[in-house]
Design a protein around this motif. Sequence first.
Motif, PDB file in Angstrom:
ATOM      1  N   SER A 157     102.868  12.482  24.755  1.00  0.00           N
ATOM      2  CA  SER A 157     101.425  12.201  24.852  1.00  0.00           C
ATOM      3  C   SER A 157     101.112  10.839  24.250  1.00  0.00           C
ATOM      4  N   THR A 206     102.212   8.236  26.791  1.00  0.00           N
ATOM      5  CA  THR A 206     101.387   8.126  27.998  1.00  0.00           C
ATOM      6  C   THR A 206      99.916   7.876  27.652  1.00  0.00           C
ATOM      7  N   GLY A 207      99.661   7.498  26.410  1.00  0.00           N
ATOM      8  CA  GLY A 207      98.309   7.089  26.033  1.00  0.00           C
ATOM      9  C   GLY A 207      97.310   8.226  25.914  1.00  0.00           C
ATOM     10  N   GLN A 208      97.799   9.448  25.797  1.00  0.00           N
ATOM     11  CA  GLN A 208      96.863  10.573  25.615  1.00  0.00           C
ATOM     12  C   GLN A 208      96.468  10.722  24.157  1.00  0.00           C
ATOM     13  N   LEU A 209      97.337  10.266  23.280  1.00  0.00           N
ATOM     14  CA  LEU A 209      97.069  10.329  21.843  1.00  0.00           C
ATOM     15  C   LEU A 209      97.238   8.932  21.262  1.00  0.00           C
ATOM     16  N   TRP A 237      97.768   3.317  24.719  1.00  0.00           N
ATOM     17  CA  TRP A 237      96.437   3.911  24.549  1.00  0.00           C
ATOM     18  C   TRP A 237      95.401   3.140  25.370  1.00  0.00           C
ATOM     19  N   LEU A 261      99.611   2.410  32.515  1.00  0.00           N
ATOM     20  CA  LEU A 261      99.774   3.804  32.921  1.00  0.00           C
ATOM     21  C   LEU A 261      99.984   3.930  34.429  1.00  0.00           C
ATOM     22  N   TYR A 284     103.735  10.513  35.189  1.00  0.00           N
ATOM     23  CA  TYR A 284     103.753  11.513  34.120  1.00  0.00           C
ATOM     24  C   TYR A 284     103.621  12.906  34.716  1.00  0.00           C
ATOM     25  N   VAL A 344      94.478  15.131  31.935  1.00  0.00           N
ATOM     26  CA  VAL A 344      95.632  14.254  31.716  1.00  0.00           C
ATOM     27  C   VAL A 344      96.024  13.530  33.013  1.00  0.00           C
ATOM     28  N   PHE A 389      93.532  10.652  33.255  1.00  0.00           N
ATOM     29  CA  PHE A 389      93.686   9.656  32.195  1.00  0.00           C
ATOM     30  C   PHE A 389      95.018   8.915  32.260  1.00  0.00           C
ATOM     31  N   THR A 390      95.841   9.234  33.243  1.00  0.00           N
ATOM     32  CA  THR A 390      97.081   8.462  33.399  1.00  0.00           C
ATOM     33  C   THR A 390      97.075   7.750  34.752  1.00  0.00           C
ATOM     34  N   ARG A 391      95.893   7.353  35.197  1.00  0.00           N
ATOM     35  CA  ARG A 391      95.758   6.639  36.482  1.00  0.00           C
ATOM     36  C   ARG A 391      95.341   5.193  36.244  1.00  0.00           C
ATOM     37  N   ARG A 392      95.144   4.495  37.359  1.00  0.00           N
ATOM     38  CA  ARG A 392      94.760   3.081  37.282  1.00  0.00           C
ATOM     39  C   ARG A 392      93.256   2.968  37.035  1.00  0.00           C
ATOM     40  N   ARG A 423      89.480   5.086  30.697  1.00  0.00           N
ATOM     41  CA  ARG A 423      88.801   6.338  30.351  1.00  0.00           C
ATOM     42  C   ARG A 423      87.316   6.238  30.668  1.00  0.00           C
ATOM     43  N   GLU A 466      90.456  11.820  21.530  1.00  0.00           N
ATOM     44  CA  GLU A 466      91.682  12.403  22.082  1.00  0.00           C
ATOM     45  C   GLU A 466      91.355  13.769  22.667  1.00  0.00           C
ATOM     46  N   PHE A 467      91.816  14.006  23.870  1.00  0.00           N
ATOM     47  CA  PHE A 467      91.471  15.267  24.529  1.00  0.00           C
ATOM     48  C   PHE A 467      92.691  16.129  24.826  1.00  0.00           C
ATOM     49  N   THR A 468      93.876  15.625  24.489  1.00  0.00           N
ATOM     50  CA  THR A 468      95.084  16.297  24.968  1.00  0.00           C
ATOM     51  C   THR A 468      95.257  17.688  24.381  1.00  0.00           C
ATOM     52  N   ALA A 508      98.101  18.891  23.534  1.00  0.00           N
ATOM     53  CA  ALA A 508      99.160  18.865  22.521  1.00  0.00           C
ATOM     54  C   ALA A 508      98.554  19.056  21.150  1.00  0.00           C
TER      55      ALA A 508
END
Lengths: 308, 282
Positions: free
Chosen positions: A47, A50-53, A68, A74, A79, B105, B108-111, B114, B273-275, B277
Amino acid sequence: MNHVIEMNELSKWYGEVIGLNNVTACIRDGITGLLGHNGAGKTTLLSLATGQLRPSRGEITVLGERPWNNPRLLSRTGYCPEADAFWRGLTGRQFVTFLARANGMTRRGALRAADAAIDLVRMGEDQHRRIAEYSRGMRQRIKVAQALARRPELLVLDEPLAGMDPVGRAELIALFKRFAESGTAVIVSSHILHEVEAMTDNILLLDHGQLVAEGEVHEIRDSLEEQSHQVLLRARESRRLATLLAGQDYVAALEVQDGQTLILHTHDPDRLYRELPGILADNNIACSEISSPDDSLEAVFGYLTGRP
Amino acid sequence: MSTEQTVLLPEAGPISPTRAWLAVAAFSVRQTMRKRAILAFAVMAVPALLGVIVRVAGARLSPDHMSAFYWGTTVFVMPTAVVPLIAMLFCTTLILNEAAEGTLVYLFTRRLSRRGVLLAKFAGTLFTLVGLACVAQLLLFLVAATGARPMRVTSGAPELWGALAVMALGAVVLSAIFTMLGMLFARPLRIGVGYLILCEWVFASIPLNVQQFSVNYYLRCILVRIAGTPKTWKGLRDVLGEDAATVSTSLLTLAVVALAALLVSAFFVGCKEFTKAREEQR
């Protein structure tokens, strides 16, 4: 080899719970297995990558940039998250196509990329069915497809083989290897040792948020000097062989199993391998197998985490 | 990228953040109606159902009475209950729902940054909400303006286009406020209900300066100023107090509130942070 991910004193904590503790490591091209029990910090590390945290302390760079809130970076990574999560009502093709379009591709480009990725994970026949109707293995495949569709330079796969049947696992492992051979860096997390072992020798071992070991499995094993090495010998006269070896100062322990198998513990495996042929020849003992069961990932993992 | 990979996958072609934004916004339009659609349709149908009940129960109501009913429902029910409820249902959990379901997720992992994801989702959801608010207003108008003894579209009965524009404006401002609450609080639906009751219902009903803390006060000011009041009411003073806001003041206030709420939301989505994990480690 290029450094794909660099971590420098990387820590992440959630309130009082430590997710990752002071990890300094480099991940290079090829396939890297991220190994650890549940809760070891694998998903936290991925995480962060991949910039989630955001790191609580230290730094992580992916392909030379901080991940981040970095959409440009990204979009160069694929992912596959661990969570079995999908939007309701979508077919597999719609899911992969939408995510390709959300990556900025044209409609036509996204459809082409989705079709190719779906074919690669062998979901062509079921792509028009709703994801809700898929088996767990199919859902894993379609998640992998969305990660592949953007032609990533780096593939980050969090437990991609969870819930898959053996054939599916073998197919995906072969696919990851193809991508690695073609120049894509692949990071695969798993808590199942033989899965990682089937893909790579290069591992990152986490336990309780700490990096326990990093590198090639055999190198890690060799570095564990205080831990005696196990060597398995199969010989018809295993008891006589045990008697002969018992007097050697490099032998720490011996154990005869089922009459033909001898398990030997040594602190100096190099000397054992050097002297053993002479002992066998001088005493005319036929030995059908010499192997090192603890050179496996499982043994290394057990030694390092204290949880065999 | 090596030649081999070209064989594995086709060229990605040109990548554009604008296309990514449009894709997420269009997807949000589709997804909005999948969630809480039944509840939203029920809320949307309330004003028209009220109209049907009034027609059936008071069969001999004059056109002036129907005008007064339409006016009262447009000024008091629509901006006070229907539009805020629909906005609250969809916007408080705009991002949190995706986070809870684990799909955020992917976005948030795209081009897309946020903030871009938030604004695309907001735009897509807003498109649907404006549609719902306008359909509710249109149904109410049709019930009041058709059938036996229809209302007269004169002073005291806001003309349809003006009413639709005000409902759309209300949807924009309230959606921005509820989106902001969703960004700021862990349990935004409860906070949203609290805001709705306190600001939009209690404050808005007290004929003192606290009315100005509600969005629907400004919406009512615009509606009353553009349409006047029916004969059965004494006038603006009777409805909104001595110094009701002008149209321009109301528009300016609502624009500032919506913009501020969106800026706060964009700021928080960029640093939160929204993950999952995080939750799993806890």
